[in-house]
Write a protein that holds these residues in place. Sequence first.
Motif, PDB file in Angstrom:
ATOM      1  N   UNK A 161       0.803  -1.210   0.000  1.00 37.72           N
ATOM      2  CA  UNK A 161       0.000   0.000   0.000  1.00 37.72           C
ATOM      3  C   UNK A 161       0.835   1.259   0.000  1.00 37.72           C
ATOM      4  N   UNK A 162       0.149   2.411   0.005  1.00 38.95           N
ATOM      5  CA  UNK A 162       0.870   3.675   0.133  1.00 38.95           C
ATOM      6  C   UNK A 162       1.532   3.760   1.503  1.00 38.95           C
ATOM      7  N   UNK A 163       0.825   3.259   2.503  1.00 40.12           N
ATOM      8  CA  UNK A 163       1.327   3.217   3.875  1.00 40.12           C
ATOM      9  C   UNK A 163       1.205   1.782   4.372  1.00 40.12           C
ATOM     10  N   UNK A 164       2.299   1.238   4.894  1.00 41.79           N
ATOM     11  CA  UNK A 164       2.262  -0.127   5.410  1.00 41.79           C
ATOM     12  C   UNK A 164       2.102  -0.090   6.926  1.00 41.79           C
ATOM     13  N   UNK A 165       0.996  -0.616   7.401  1.00 37.17           N
ATOM     14  CA  UNK A 165       0.701  -0.684   8.831  1.00 37.17           C
ATOM     15  C   UNK A 165      -0.170  -1.915   9.045  1.00 37.17           C
ATOM     16  N   UNK A 166       0.334  -2.884   9.750  1.00 32.94           N
ATOM     17  CA  UNK A 166      -0.375  -4.155   9.899  1.00 32.94           C
ATOM     18  C   UNK A 166      -1.370  -4.094  11.056  1.00 32.94           C
ATOM     19  N   UNK A 167      -2.632  -4.021  10.679  1.00 34.29           N
ATOM     20  CA  UNK A 167      -3.720  -4.074  11.666  1.00 34.29           C
ATOM     21  C   UNK A 167      -4.641  -5.248  11.354  1.00 34.29           C
ATOM     22  N   UNK A 168      -4.085  -6.239  10.679  1.00 32.47           N
ATOM     23  CA  UNK A 168      -4.843  -7.437  10.334  1.00 32.47           C
ATOM     24  C   UNK A 168      -5.151  -7.510   8.853  1.00 32.47           C
ATOM     25  N   UNK A 169      -5.278  -8.733   8.337  1.00 25.23           N
ATOM     26  CA  UNK A 169      -5.582  -8.916   6.919  1.00 25.23           C
ATOM     27  C   UNK A 169      -6.947  -9.547   6.702  1.00 25.23           C
ATOM     28  N   UNK A 181      -7.357  -5.293  13.989  1.00 25.74           N
ATOM     29  CA  UNK A 181      -7.067  -4.543  15.216  1.00 25.74           C
ATOM     30  C   UNK A 181      -7.508  -3.093  15.014  1.00 25.74           C
ATOM     31  N   UNK A 182      -8.795  -2.872  15.171  1.00 25.30           N
ATOM     32  CA  UNK A 182      -9.370  -1.541  14.937  1.00 25.30           C
ATOM     33  C   UNK A 182      -8.796  -0.507  15.903  1.00 25.30           C
ATOM     34  N   UNK A 183      -8.600  -0.888  17.147  1.00 26.13           N
ATOM     35  CA  UNK A 183      -8.076   0.037  18.152  1.00 26.13           C
ATOM     36  C   UNK A 183      -6.682   0.545  17.765  1.00 26.13           C
ATOM     37  N   UNK A 184      -5.824  -0.357  17.305  1.00 24.48           N
ATOM     38  CA  UNK A 184      -4.481   0.041  16.873  1.00 24.48           C
ATOM     39  C   UNK A 184      -4.552   0.990  15.689  1.00 24.48           C
ATOM     40  N   UNK A 185      -5.401   0.662  14.715  1.00 22.40           N
ATOM     41  CA  UNK A 185      -5.529   1.500  13.526  1.00 22.40           C
ATOM     42  C   UNK A 185      -5.974   2.913  13.883  1.00 22.40           C
ATOM     43  N   UNK A 186      -7.005   3.036  14.702  1.00 22.92           N
ATOM     44  CA  UNK A 186      -7.546   4.347  15.046  1.00 22.92           C
ATOM     45  C   UNK A 186      -6.590   5.166  15.905  1.00 22.92           C
ATOM     46  N   UNK A 187      -5.736   4.504  16.636  1.00 27.00           N
ATOM     47  CA  UNK A 187      -4.787   5.225  17.490  1.00 27.00           C
ATOM     48  C   UNK A 187      -3.512   5.627  16.753  1.00 27.00           C
TER      49      UNK A 187
END
Length: 223
Positions: free
Chosen positions: A54-62, A68-74
Motif C-alpha cells: 500500500x501507500x502506507x504499510x501498517x499491519x492491523x490485520x488482513x 485490530x481496529x483500536x491500533x488502527x484508530x490510534x
Amino acid sequence: INKIFKKATTKYFLYSHDDMYFLPEWDIFLKNELNKVVNNKFYFSGTMIEPYSGHIMLNCGDDIKNFDEKKLLSEYKSHNFYDHQGSHFAPHLIEKSMWNKIGGMSEEFNPGIGSDPDLNMKLWNEGVRIFKGINNFKVYHFGSIVTRRYKNHPSIVTESGSKGGKIFLLKWGISIKFFKKFYLKSNTRFYGALESPDKCLIYYLNYFLCRINYHYLKLFYFK
C-alpha cells in the motif's frame, strides 16, 4: 458496479472495494477537494493503508477476524504519504456525467485486475488531467479479499501483469506500467494537472518494449 451506478441519483460516484475501512473525516477532506474543482474533469482517490504494502504499510490485520481496529484508530494519523499523482486505486470519486460519458467500468477485466487503470485511460482520453490521490483521505485495505477467491482458478488469473495486464496491452497498445509511469506519473507528489508525457529516449525505449509485447500477444494470446 455498472448496474449499481445506473440506479444512482447523486452527482458524484464514490467507488470502494468491499474490504476497505474508511478512516475518520475522510468525507471532509474529500469535500474540501471538491470545493476547488471548476468542471467534471477530475479523478480523486484515497491513500491506502495495507498490512503488507500500500501507500502506507501498517499491519492491523488482513481479515475482519484479526482486525485490530483500536491500533488502527490510534496510529493512522501518525502515518502519512503525501498528496500524489496518478493514483488508480479505489476508493475513487468521479462525477456522474463523466462516468456515463466513458461508459463506466470495462467488464472484460472481470473480476477486476486491470479495470482501474483502464478507467483512468478512458478518462485521460476524455481530457481529464487532474488525477489526485489525497493523503488525508485514508482507508485501510485488507487486501484483495475478492480476488483471492480466484487464486488458482483455471481460467481467471488475477495476479498483476497477467490476464488484466494482457487485456490492457492489447486494448491500448501500451502496458499498465508504462501508462502509470509516463502518463499518470503514479505516486509522485501532486503538483497540479498532468501534461502529456515527455517523449525522451527512455520513453521511446519503454514504448518499443510495449510494442514488441503487444505484437507477441496479438499472435499468441487468446489462441
